[in-house]
Design a protein around this motif. Structure first.
Motif, PDB file in Angstrom:
ATOM      1  N   UNK A 264      81.192 -80.565  -8.031  1.00 38.28           N
ATOM      2  CA  UNK A 264      80.756 -80.623  -6.431  1.00 38.28           C
ATOM      3  C   UNK A 264      81.427 -81.405  -5.289  1.00 38.28           C
ATOM      4  N   UNK A 265      82.847 -82.006  -6.413  1.00 42.63           N
ATOM      5  CA  UNK A 265      83.724 -82.771  -4.770  1.00 42.63           C
ATOM      6  C   UNK A 265      84.257 -81.418  -4.689  1.00 42.63           C
ATOM      7  N   UNK A 266      84.376 -80.340  -5.449  1.00 41.92           N
ATOM      8  CA  UNK A 266      85.362 -79.151  -4.628  1.00 41.92           C
ATOM      9  C   UNK A 266      84.612 -78.863  -3.628  1.00 41.92           C
ATOM     10  N   UNK A 267      83.334 -78.355  -4.428  1.00 44.88           N
ATOM     11  CA  UNK A 267      82.515 -77.221  -2.963  1.00 44.88           C
ATOM     12  C   UNK A 267      81.865 -78.232  -1.649  1.00 44.88           C
ATOM     13  N   UNK A 268      82.578 -79.727  -2.353  1.00 47.91           N
ATOM     14  CA  UNK A 268      82.167 -80.216  -0.302  1.00 47.91           C
ATOM     15  C   UNK A 268      83.499 -79.662   0.122  1.00 47.91           C
ATOM     16  N   UNK A 269      84.618 -79.570   0.168  1.00 43.51           N
ATOM     17  CA  UNK A 269      85.622 -79.169   0.493  1.00 43.51           C
ATOM     18  C   UNK A 269      86.218 -77.580   1.567  1.00 43.51           C
ATOM     19  N   UNK A 270      85.437 -76.985   0.033  1.00 44.51           N
ATOM     20  CA  UNK A 270      85.385 -75.872   1.168  1.00 44.51           C
ATOM     21  C   UNK A 270      84.063 -74.425   0.409  1.00 44.51           C
ATOM     22  N   UNK A 271      83.062 -75.654   1.408  1.00 43.98           N
ATOM     23  CA  UNK A 271      81.773 -74.736   1.128  1.00 43.98           C
ATOM     24  C   UNK A 271      81.098 -73.696   2.308  1.00 43.98           C
ATOM     25  N   UNK A 272      82.204 -74.452   3.525  1.00 41.72           N
ATOM     26  CA  UNK A 272      81.757 -74.242   4.808  1.00 41.72           C
ATOM     27  C   UNK A 272      82.745 -72.284   5.312  1.00 41.72           C
ATOM     28  N   UNK A 273      83.115 -72.296   4.409  1.00 39.41           N
ATOM     29  CA  UNK A 273      83.719 -71.096   4.300  1.00 39.41           C
ATOM     30  C   UNK A 273      83.017 -70.086   5.017  1.00 39.41           C
ATOM     31  N   UNK A 274      83.673 -68.323   5.934  1.00 37.04           N
ATOM     32  CA  UNK A 274      83.007 -67.973   5.950  1.00 37.04           C
ATOM     33  C   UNK A 274      82.641 -67.139   5.029  1.00 37.04           C
ATOM     34  N   UNK A 275      83.874 -66.174   4.247  1.00 34.94           N
ATOM     35  CA  UNK A 275      83.199 -65.464   2.409  1.00 34.94           C
ATOM     36  C   UNK A 275      83.368 -66.676   1.974  1.00 34.94           C
ATOM     37  N   UNK A 276      83.037 -66.743   0.210  1.00 34.24           N
ATOM     38  CA  UNK A 276      83.790 -66.610  -0.834  1.00 34.24           C
ATOM     39  C   UNK A 276      83.684 -66.807  -1.295  1.00 34.24           C
ATOM     40  N   UNK A 277      84.988 -65.748  -2.528  1.00 33.15           N
ATOM     41  CA  UNK A 277      84.591 -64.708  -3.478  1.00 33.15           C
ATOM     42  C   UNK A 277      85.292 -66.101  -4.964  1.00 33.15           C
ATOM     43  N   UNK A 278      84.444 -65.958  -5.840  1.00 33.97           N
ATOM     44  CA  UNK A 278      84.668 -66.539  -6.977  1.00 33.97           C
ATOM     45  C   UNK A 278      85.466 -65.274  -8.242  1.00 33.97           C
ATOM     46  N   UNK A 279      86.011 -65.966  -9.193  1.00 35.72           N
ATOM     47  CA  UNK A 279      86.334 -65.065  -9.963  1.00 35.72           C
ATOM     48  C   UNK A 279      86.203 -65.898 -11.282  1.00 35.72           C
ATOM     49  N   UNK A 280      85.049 -66.293 -12.268  1.00 36.54           N
ATOM     50  CA  UNK A 280      85.061 -66.802 -13.815  1.00 36.54           C
ATOM     51  C   UNK A 280      84.453 -66.207 -14.529  1.00 36.54           C
ATOM     52  N   UNK A 281      84.698 -66.753 -15.874  1.00 38.01           N
ATOM     53  CA  UNK A 281      83.969 -65.860 -17.225  1.00 38.01           C
ATOM     54  C   UNK A 281      82.894 -66.506 -17.538  1.00 38.01           C
ATOM     55  N   UNK A 291      79.203 -68.821  -4.097  1.00 38.52           N
ATOM     56  CA  UNK A 291      80.032 -67.208  -3.790  1.00 38.52           C
ATOM     57  C   UNK A 291      78.616 -66.262  -3.460  1.00 38.52           C
ATOM     58  N   UNK A 292      79.690 -65.662  -1.983  1.00 40.97           N
ATOM     59  CA  UNK A 292      79.383 -64.349  -1.517  1.00 40.97           C
ATOM     60  C   UNK A 292      79.469 -63.011  -2.279  1.00 40.97           C
ATOM     61  N   UNK A 293      80.548 -63.387  -2.860  1.00 40.11           N
ATOM     62  CA  UNK A 293      80.616 -62.931  -4.119  1.00 40.11           C
ATOM     63  C   UNK A 293      81.011 -62.660  -5.452  1.00 40.11           C
ATOM     64  N   UNK A 294      80.655 -62.563  -6.562  1.00 40.03           N
ATOM     65  CA  UNK A 294      81.466 -63.042  -7.712  1.00 40.03           C
ATOM     66  C   UNK A 294      81.342 -62.096  -8.921  1.00 40.03           C
ATOM     67  N   UNK A 295      82.675 -62.287  -9.280  1.00 41.12           N
ATOM     68  CA  UNK A 295      83.309 -61.582 -10.448  1.00 41.12           C
ATOM     69  C   UNK A 295      83.060 -62.336 -10.828  1.00 41.12           C
ATOM     70  N   UNK A 296      82.636 -62.052 -12.450  1.00 45.18           N
ATOM     71  CA  UNK A 296      82.243 -62.591 -14.251  1.00 45.18           C
ATOM     72  C   UNK A 296      82.708 -61.335 -14.876  1.00 45.18           C
ATOM     73  N   UNK A 297      84.358 -62.225 -14.927  1.00 48.78           N
ATOM     74  CA  UNK A 297      85.901 -61.408 -15.738  1.00 48.78           C
ATOM     75  C   UNK A 297      86.637 -62.590 -16.342  1.00 48.78           C
ATOM     76  N   UNK A 298      87.226 -62.197 -16.774  1.00 46.22           N
ATOM     77  CA  UNK A 298      88.701 -62.865 -17.416  1.00 46.22           C
ATOM     78  C   UNK A 298      89.856 -63.056 -15.915  1.00 46.22           C
TER      79      UNK A 298
END
Length: 310
Positions: A264-281, A291-298
């Protein structure tokens, strides 16, 4: 109402963060700027061109060369005899100066405002940005820090403000500048002003891996580089890269979070971004909830592939 805005600069050029504060100040009344530094007349001349500014106060003294809050705060307090509100950007230095000014004036500081609702009424985030509070001050003088991503930047050209030389008490003797280790970003844009930000988390394992996977992607995109607090605390990158509640607040067009779980502490600093892309396994990582676009991957496979295709 007369407002006094502290100009953030490096004695050579004004920071973009100041322009958003000018916009906030203009909603309260007449805008005056304070340029405090050493050999910084060029900054004052640049500040005088900002649209909507009525006057620039220039304090050119060796005591203000490194923006030591203990020296600048008394200078601001002296000038507050002719001003009703003091505003500073919610940057590392701004958040260092403003509380000292508030203490010397014996008023309550209003931190990290998101909007101006009236002469003494503002909105600001609470609970790590999960709620927005509307606050009204009853103090005679206002001391405010401004979240730059919430206000449009004032025009850097078009103004013709008068420059007035002022002086203060100089060196308070309470602190001294020892040195600075400046993080070199090469040609990358500064984090808070970048249109695209690529951030890495603790999953990147170490500083060398962070450099190997994050930097080439950022360079191809012309992006600023950020990091989670976990990555900063682990020593992967300097503190200046941290995005979050205790770091920098960013709102770029595109924010790419790589190997960041999404505390939650990280989200507070970037959640107002226009488009959020996340890459996480980890498909259950909280980052995917915003995230607007999420990729479940290594990331160690996905990021090099993405970089190669750009």
């Amino acid at each position: 109402m007369k407002t006094l805005v502290w100009v953030e600069h490096d004695n050579a050029a004004m920071s973009d963060a100041t322009l958003a504060v000018v916009t906030a100040a203009s909603r309260l009344g007449e805008v005056h700027l304070l340029v405090a530094g050493s050999g910084c007349r060029a900054v004052a001349e640049e500040a005088a061109k900002v649209a909507g500014v009525g006057k620039v106060h220039l304090a050119d003294d060796a005591a203000y060369a490194n923006a030591l809050a203990e020296n600048i705060a008394p200078l601001v307090v002296d000038l507050m005899g002719h001003h009703d509100a003091f505003l500073a950007p919610a940057t590392t230095t701004g958040k260092n100066i403003a509380p000292r000014v508030a203490a010397l004036l014996d008023v309550m500081q209003i931190s990290d405002i998101l909007s101006v609702e009236g002469d003494k009424t503002f909105t600001r985030p609470i609970y790590a940005g999960n709620a927005i509070a509307t606050v009204e001050s009853t103090d005679e003088k206002l001391v405010i820090t401004v979240r730059g991503t919430s206000f449009e930047k004032a025009g850097a050209e078009g103004g013709s403000a008068e420059i007035e030389d002022v002086s203060g008490a100089g060196d308070s003797g309470l602190s001294s500048f020892v040195g600075a280790e400046i993080a070199e970003g090469g040609d990358r844009p500064e984090l808070t002003s970048a249109n695209i930000v690529v951030s890495g988390g603790r999953a990147l394992k170490d500083a060398e891996t962070f450099e190997q996977y994050i930097m080439p992607l950022a360079d191809k995109l012309g992006a600023g580089v950020g990091a989670s607090r976990a990555a900063v605390d682990a020593g992967y990158v300097p503190n200046d890269y941290q995005v979050g509640q205790t770091g920098k607040i960013v709102a770029p067009e595109v924010y790419i979070a790589i190997g960041i779980s999404g505390a939650i502490q990280h989200l507070a600093g970037m959640k107002d971004s226009k488009t959020i892309i996340a890459i996480n396994k980890d498909e259950d990582a909280p980052i995917f909830q915003v995230a607007d676009i999420g990729l479940v991957a290594d990331l160690f496979k996905a990021v090099p592939e993405l970089t190669d295709k750009l």
